[in-house]
Design a protein around this motif. Sequence first.
Motif, PDB file in Angstrom:
ATOM      1  N   PHE A 368       0.825  -1.203   0.000  1.00  0.00           N
ATOM      2  CA  PHE A 368       0.000   0.000   0.000  1.00  0.00           C
ATOM      3  C   PHE A 368       0.867   1.265   0.000  1.00  0.00           C
ATOM      4  O   PHE A 368       0.519   2.262   0.631  1.00  0.00           O
ATOM      5  CB  PHE A 368      -0.942   0.004   1.214  1.00  0.00           C
ATOM      6  CG  PHE A 368      -2.056  -0.995   1.123  1.00  0.00           C
ATOM      7  CD1 PHE A 368      -3.192  -0.734   0.380  1.00  0.00           C
ATOM      8  CD2 PHE A 368      -1.962  -2.219   1.771  1.00  0.00           C
ATOM      9  CE1 PHE A 368      -4.220  -1.665   0.293  1.00  0.00           C
ATOM     10  CE2 PHE A 368      -2.980  -3.151   1.691  1.00  0.00           C
ATOM     11  CZ  PHE A 368      -4.115  -2.869   0.954  1.00  0.00           C
ATOM     12  N   TYR A 369       1.994   1.206  -0.709  1.00  0.00           N
ATOM     13  CA  TYR A 369       2.925   2.338  -0.783  1.00  0.00           C
ATOM     14  C   TYR A 369       2.205   3.627  -1.153  1.00  0.00           C
ATOM     15  O   TYR A 369       2.513   4.698  -0.622  1.00  0.00           O
ATOM     16  CB  TYR A 369       4.012   2.017  -1.813  1.00  0.00           C
ATOM     17  CG  TYR A 369       5.016   3.109  -2.045  1.00  0.00           C
ATOM     18  CD1 TYR A 369       6.194   3.162  -1.308  1.00  0.00           C
ATOM     19  CD2 TYR A 369       4.805   4.096  -3.010  1.00  0.00           C
ATOM     20  CE1 TYR A 369       7.128   4.163  -1.530  1.00  0.00           C
ATOM     21  CE2 TYR A 369       5.726   5.096  -3.234  1.00  0.00           C
ATOM     22  CZ  TYR A 369       6.880   5.127  -2.487  1.00  0.00           C
ATOM     23  OH  TYR A 369       7.791   6.122  -2.701  1.00  0.00           O
ATOM     24  N   PHE A 370       1.233   3.521  -2.074  1.00  0.00           N
ATOM     25  CA  PHE A 370       0.513   4.708  -2.539  1.00  0.00           C
ATOM     26  C   PHE A 370      -0.339   5.329  -1.429  1.00  0.00           C
ATOM     27  O   PHE A 370      -0.763   6.478  -1.538  1.00  0.00           O
ATOM     28  CB  PHE A 370      -0.379   4.347  -3.728  1.00  0.00           C
ATOM     29  CG  PHE A 370      -1.434   3.321  -3.421  1.00  0.00           C
ATOM     30  CD1 PHE A 370      -2.703   3.713  -3.051  1.00  0.00           C
ATOM     31  CD2 PHE A 370      -1.140   1.967  -3.505  1.00  0.00           C
ATOM     32  CE1 PHE A 370      -3.676   2.758  -2.763  1.00  0.00           C
ATOM     33  CE2 PHE A 370      -2.102   1.010  -3.226  1.00  0.00           C
ATOM     34  CZ  PHE A 370      -3.379   1.410  -2.846  1.00  0.00           C
ATOM     35  N   LEU A 371      -0.564   4.575  -0.338  1.00  0.00           N
ATOM     36  CA  LEU A 371      -1.263   5.123   0.829  1.00  0.00           C
ATOM     37  C   LEU A 371      -0.308   5.390   1.992  1.00  0.00           C
ATOM     38  O   LEU A 371      -0.397   6.425   2.652  1.00  0.00           O
ATOM     39  CB  LEU A 371      -2.363   4.154   1.303  1.00  0.00           C
ATOM     40  CG  LEU A 371      -3.635   4.056   0.462  1.00  0.00           C
ATOM     41  CD1 LEU A 371      -4.571   3.028   1.064  1.00  0.00           C
ATOM     42  CD2 LEU A 371      -4.342   5.411   0.374  1.00  0.00           C
ATOM     43  N   THR A 372       0.593   4.431   2.243  1.00  0.00           N
ATOM     44  CA  THR A 372       1.424   4.522   3.440  1.00  0.00           C
ATOM     45  C   THR A 372       2.344   5.744   3.429  1.00  0.00           C
ATOM     46  O   THR A 372       2.455   6.448   4.428  1.00  0.00           O
ATOM     47  CB  THR A 372       2.268   3.245   3.613  1.00  0.00           C
ATOM     48  OG1 THR A 372       2.891   2.914   2.362  1.00  0.00           O
ATOM     49  CG2 THR A 372       1.407   2.099   4.056  1.00  0.00           C
ATOM     50  N   PRO A 374       2.054   8.668   1.599  1.00  0.00           N
ATOM     51  CA  PRO A 374       1.288   9.910   1.802  1.00  0.00           C
ATOM     52  C   PRO A 374       0.742  10.044   3.227  1.00  0.00           C
ATOM     53  O   PRO A 374       0.712  11.148   3.766  1.00  0.00           O
ATOM     54  CB  PRO A 374       0.153   9.785   0.780  1.00  0.00           C
ATOM     55  CG  PRO A 374       0.689   8.908  -0.286  1.00  0.00           C
ATOM     56  CD  PRO A 374       1.562   7.927   0.424  1.00  0.00           C
ATOM     57  N   PHE A 375       0.324   8.930   3.832  1.00  0.00           N
ATOM     58  CA  PHE A 375      -0.159   8.984   5.214  1.00  0.00           C
ATOM     59  C   PHE A 375       0.955   9.482   6.134  1.00  0.00           C
ATOM     60  O   PHE A 375       0.722  10.337   6.992  1.00  0.00           O
ATOM     61  CB  PHE A 375      -0.625   7.600   5.673  1.00  0.00           C
ATOM     62  CG  PHE A 375      -2.023   7.255   5.238  1.00  0.00           C
ATOM     63  CD1 PHE A 375      -2.685   8.012   4.282  1.00  0.00           C
ATOM     64  CD2 PHE A 375      -2.672   6.157   5.768  1.00  0.00           C
ATOM     65  CE1 PHE A 375      -3.964   7.692   3.866  1.00  0.00           C
ATOM     66  CE2 PHE A 375      -3.958   5.828   5.373  1.00  0.00           C
ATOM     67  CZ  PHE A 375      -4.598   6.597   4.419  1.00  0.00           C
ATOM     68  N   ILE A 400      -9.335  12.006   7.818  1.00  0.00           N
ATOM     69  CA  ILE A 400      -9.777  10.818   7.092  1.00  0.00           C
ATOM     70  C   ILE A 400     -11.289  10.642   7.226  1.00  0.00           C
ATOM     71  O   ILE A 400     -11.996  10.334   6.248  1.00  0.00           O
ATOM     72  CB  ILE A 400      -9.039   9.564   7.599  1.00  0.00           C
ATOM     73  CG1 ILE A 400      -7.551   9.641   7.234  1.00  0.00           C
ATOM     74  CG2 ILE A 400      -9.668   8.297   7.021  1.00  0.00           C
ATOM     75  CD1 ILE A 400      -7.267   9.605   5.761  1.00  0.00           C
ATOM     76  N   PRO A 466      -7.979  -0.872   4.478  1.00  0.00           N
ATOM     77  CA  PRO A 466      -6.694  -0.392   3.925  1.00  0.00           C
ATOM     78  C   PRO A 466      -6.139   0.796   4.685  1.00  0.00           C
ATOM     79  O   PRO A 466      -4.921   0.948   4.803  1.00  0.00           O
ATOM     80  CB  PRO A 466      -7.045  -0.028   2.478  1.00  0.00           C
ATOM     81  CG  PRO A 466      -8.513   0.142   2.447  1.00  0.00           C
ATOM     82  CD  PRO A 466      -9.062  -0.789   3.480  1.00  0.00           C
ATOM     83  N   VAL A 467      -7.033   1.663   5.212  1.00  0.00           N
ATOM     84  CA  VAL A 467      -6.561   2.804   6.006  1.00  0.00           C
ATOM     85  C   VAL A 467      -5.893   2.298   7.274  1.00  0.00           C
ATOM     86  O   VAL A 467      -4.800   2.749   7.653  1.00  0.00           O
ATOM     87  CB  VAL A 467      -7.731   3.745   6.351  1.00  0.00           C
ATOM     88  CG1 VAL A 467      -7.270   4.845   7.294  1.00  0.00           C
ATOM     89  CG2 VAL A 467      -8.319   4.345   5.080  1.00  0.00           C
ATOM     90  N   SER A 470      -2.552   0.585   6.416  1.00  0.00           N
ATOM     91  CA  SER A 470      -1.545   1.568   5.995  1.00  0.00           C
ATOM     92  C   SER A 470      -1.008   2.338   7.188  1.00  0.00           C
ATOM     93  O   SER A 470       0.202   2.574   7.300  1.00  0.00           O
ATOM     94  CB  SER A 470      -2.147   2.534   4.968  1.00  0.00           C
ATOM     95  OG  SER A 470      -2.547   1.841   3.806  1.00  0.00           O
TER      96      SER A 470
END
Length: 593
Positions: A368-372, A374-375, A400, A466-467, A470
Amino acid sequence: MNEQRNILIAVLLSILILLGFQFLYETPRIQQAQQQARIAQAQAPLQPQSAQPQPTDASAIPTTSSPPGVGAPVNAGVGAPTPIRDRRQIIVDQLSAGQRLPIVTPALHGSLTLIGGRIDDLTLADYHETPDPNSAEIVLLSPSGSRQPYYAEFGWTPEDRSIPVPDANTHWTSNAKTLTPNAPVTLSWENGQGLIFERTITVDEKYLFTITQRVRNTGNTPVKLLPYGLVSRHGTPSTMGYYILHEGPLGVFDGTLKEVNYKNLKEEKTIEKTSSGGWIGVTDKYWLVSLIPDQEKKITARFLYTQKSAEDRFQVDILGESQTAAPGETIESMSRLFSGAKQVHLLGRYERDYSISKFDLAIDFGWFYFLTKPFFLAIDLINYLVGNFGIAILIFTVIIKALFFPLANKSYVSMSKMKKLQPEVQRIRERFANDKMRMNQEMMELYKREKANPVSGCLPVLVQIPVFFSLYKVLFVTIEMRHAPFFGWIQDLSAPDPTSLFNLFGLIPWTPPQMLMIGVWPLIMGVTMWLQQKLNPAPPDPVQQKVFMFLPILFTFMLANFPAGLVIYWAWNNSLSIAQQWLIMKKMGVKAS
């Protein structure tokens, strides 16, 4: 209904089996393996190793040897075991003998050895073993002869193996007494056959060394040499053993990440890669030691495993292209060494400044790089503004929730309708108790007429998975969260809540086993989960009701061993959901039981 009941029972049994396997088998197995590794490392003798033959392929890079004078008398035989000595004593003795140069930067303390020219002694000035700032600094690199040698070495290998080149036994001379960001060091050595080797080492304010190697040919014949760099780690390190975290050798070659764990490398022995630029290194959860070649040059890289005197040795290395030093000319090779903490912004800055391909992948942000990532960047920015990572997590949770407010609101409205329809659903169940098909038809007609969706309550949970995962990765892998305090007893958001219900939160002088470390925040999370269940419509099936009643207890035990920051996030998220759902129910005239 029977199918739903069977599915729920199967899911519950699966969770219980997984938890039982984790607590009763997997966790003790990992702990035992780590203990055995530590015992093996403590007992394994070290032996000096003679210089390796040097052909012109990747095997030209020497496998690590031990220089004389480290932990053994000079006249010790080649086959005589070298007793393990205290790391600090080795360094103190060699500093007093003039065999080392101190390394002093704002972020690093350590030294490099003049025998072999290795960078083999580094501690991290800003990171300690515990949250106590007076505890010992994290030791990253250690010299040969210590308990767990871990070091970097650079040099040249000749195409003609009869030509002497610097090795682990070479005594270098230095033009300086200390290496600092403002004072580089140049080491020099002459091989007696017309070749003068020089190595200039610079270090920045953080963790990046630049090593420039030069060979000046004062002889009458041309010489072909290949530059190399290696990182060697003796003994199998104790890893955390988590599937979601990579610890061990890794690298990026032609833009592709390659991760190799210690177990697989033991089996394969050698893994070879070719690349233009890229990097290779060894990573722990928070620390990285990495070789970074000139990004414009082609290299051959290796992951290598050898064994010496029952001791595992892991090595990553790079071999550059052949260069010819003609008489009267000088050849040069430049490479870098990163040895320090995997700070997200720092790795990103090095990646940009030196065009290092995907250097940020040294941090295991996962699928989940595309989320982790940015988070993390969002939480880190909020932390910069408020000065507390725990508060930053709470604010980030509100953001969120705001982003998913329309979806959650629609779901909670539908759930409130379902709760309002429960008396009617119960009457249908009683009326058609002996006709399951008619019962289901009547219930579906009721839902359709009232525009209620029985599965709407699943949507917020599905979105949250996924949230949740992540954020878990962010808390688990980023060093910025390590030892980050919240308030009160939570002094490390990346570690579990240290309190336990079973010793009355410290009132009883007893440390419960790990599976009974149910702290204050996991209990708060469990209570909020139970309250949220009370606002939701109860499942019509009695078996489902019992399963759902058990879930808050199950999740309390499950999350007790998770990072405290994640449990705080979950409890806070539940509280916000409870408030949102209660307001919707009040607006719709639905009683909250």
